[in-house]
Design a protein around this motif. Sequence first.
Motif, mmCIF file in Angstrom:
data_model
loop_
_atom_site.group_PDB
_atom_site.id
_atom_site.type_symbol
_atom_site.label_atom_id
_atom_site.label_comp_id
_atom_site.label_asym_id
_atom_site.label_seq_id
_atom_site.Cartn_x
_atom_site.Cartn_y
_atom_site.Cartn_z
ATOM 1 N N ARG A 51 0.836 -1.197 0.000
ATOM 2 C CA ARG A 51 0.000 0.000 0.000
ATOM 3 C C ARG A 51 0.871 1.247 0.000
ATOM 4 O O ARG A 51 1.822 1.347 0.770
ATOM 5 C CB ARG A 51 -0.916 0.004 1.235
ATOM 6 N N TRP A 72 -4.831 6.521 -1.033
ATOM 7 C CA TRP A 72 -3.893 5.389 -1.141
ATOM 8 C C TRP A 72 -4.202 4.522 -2.356
ATOM 9 O O TRP A 72 -5.301 4.551 -2.908
ATOM 10 C CB TRP A 72 -3.953 4.528 0.140
ATOM 11 N N ILE A 73 -3.183 3.744 -2.741
ATOM 12 C CA ILE A 73 -3.342 2.708 -3.761
ATOM 13 C C ILE A 73 -2.807 1.395 -3.214
ATOM 14 O O ILE A 73 -1.964 1.383 -2.303
ATOM 15 C CB ILE A 73 -2.611 3.051 -5.079
ATOM 16 N N SER A 99 -7.767 1.237 -4.708
ATOM 17 C CA SER A 99 -7.390 2.567 -4.227
ATOM 18 C C SER A 99 -8.549 3.143 -3.425
ATOM 19 O O SER A 99 -9.683 2.656 -3.521
ATOM 20 C CB SER A 99 -7.040 3.493 -5.400
ATOM 21 N N ALA A 133 -5.139 6.843 -10.470
ATOM 22 C CA ALA A 133 -5.558 5.566 -9.872
ATOM 23 C C ALA A 133 -6.932 5.646 -9.213
ATOM 24 O O ALA A 133 -7.750 4.734 -9.358
ATOM 25 C CB ALA A 133 -4.512 5.105 -8.856
ATOM 26 N N LEU A 134 -7.205 6.728 -8.480
ATOM 27 C CA LEU A 134 -8.486 6.819 -7.770
ATOM 28 C C LEU A 134 -9.663 6.829 -8.742
ATOM 29 O O LEU A 134 -10.675 6.153 -8.520
ATOM 30 C CB LEU A 134 -8.515 8.088 -6.896
ATOM 31 N N LEU A 187 -2.024 -2.483 -10.238
ATOM 32 C CA LEU A 187 -2.973 -1.867 -9.310
ATOM 33 C C LEU A 187 -4.074 -2.852 -8.939
ATOM 34 O O LEU A 187 -4.664 -3.488 -9.803
ATOM 35 C CB LEU A 187 -3.630 -0.651 -9.970
#
Length: 257
Positions: free
Chosen positions: A2, A252-253, A233, A188-189, A230
Motif C-alpha cells: 500500500r 492510497w493505492i 485505491s 488511480a483513484l 494496481l
Amino acid sequence: MRIATYNVNGINGRLPVLLRWLEATRPDIVCLQELKAQQANFPRQALGDLGYEAIWLGQKSWNGVAVLARGSAIHETRRGLPGDPDPSQSRYIEAAINGVLAACLYLPNGNPAPGPRFDYKLAWAEAFIAQAARLIETGAPVVLAGDYNIIPAPADVYKPERWTDDALFRPEARLVFRRLIDQGWTDALRLHHPEETLYTFWDYFRNAYARNAGLRIDHLLVSPSLASRLSGSGVDHEVRGWERSSDHAPAWIEIAP
DNA sequence: ATGCCTAATGCAATTAGA
C-alpha cells in the motif's frame, strides 16, 4: 503493497493523528506534504517507533515533504524539483523503495489568480511535467503522489461554479493534469471509482466536512508498469473527522507484489 | 468582497492555506 499520500498540515501539531492513522492502516510507503517544520524538527523517533524509516525536506513555517517506508530501505533519488523557479520552497522529494520509485510533491496553491503566485504555480508545474516525462520514459514502476492543488474535473468539487476563477480549478491548472494523463500516467483513484464523489480536502470553514463540501486535489498518478499491478485505491475520509485533523484526508493505492 | 478555521511564529498579530 500500500502506497499513501497525506497532506498533514503541520507534522508536529498533527503527530497524534498521523501516528493513529499509520497504526490503523499500516501503509508500506507514505508521501507527506506540508510538514511546516524545519529540517531539525522532524519527528523521526516517533515514526521510527512505529517501524518507519524516513527521508524529508523541511523548511521553516511552510511547505515541507517527506517519504516514509515500513520494512524497506529508502534510496533517495532526488531532493528538490529540477528547474524549480524558487528552490527555497521545499516541495519535492523522490526515492526508490522496494522496487518502486515514489515521487512526493506539493504543487503550489497559486491563489490569487492571476498574479505572481499563479505564475509560480504554472512554472513549477512545467518543471514537474518535465520531470514526470523523464520518469515515465525509464519504464520503471513510478508513482507521483501528493497534493497537486488541482481539481481535475467538475465532478471533483462540490460546487464547480464557485471555483471557476480559483487557481485550483482554472483551465491552466486543469490542463497541467491533462498533460500528465496524456503522457501516459493513470489517475488511480478515478480508475477504480469512475462515477463516485471522491474528495480528499474539506476546508475548516463553514462545517465543510459535515456538509461534504470537498475537493479532490490529492492524487496518485502511476506509470504503465505500475498501473498493470494496481489492485485498488481509496480515500481514508474518516480521518478528516478525527479530533485535530488536517484539512486533507489520506489517499492510497494497493499494488500487487 | 470578506469572514468563517487552523498552524507557525513567537508571545500579538500576521501570513498562508485552498
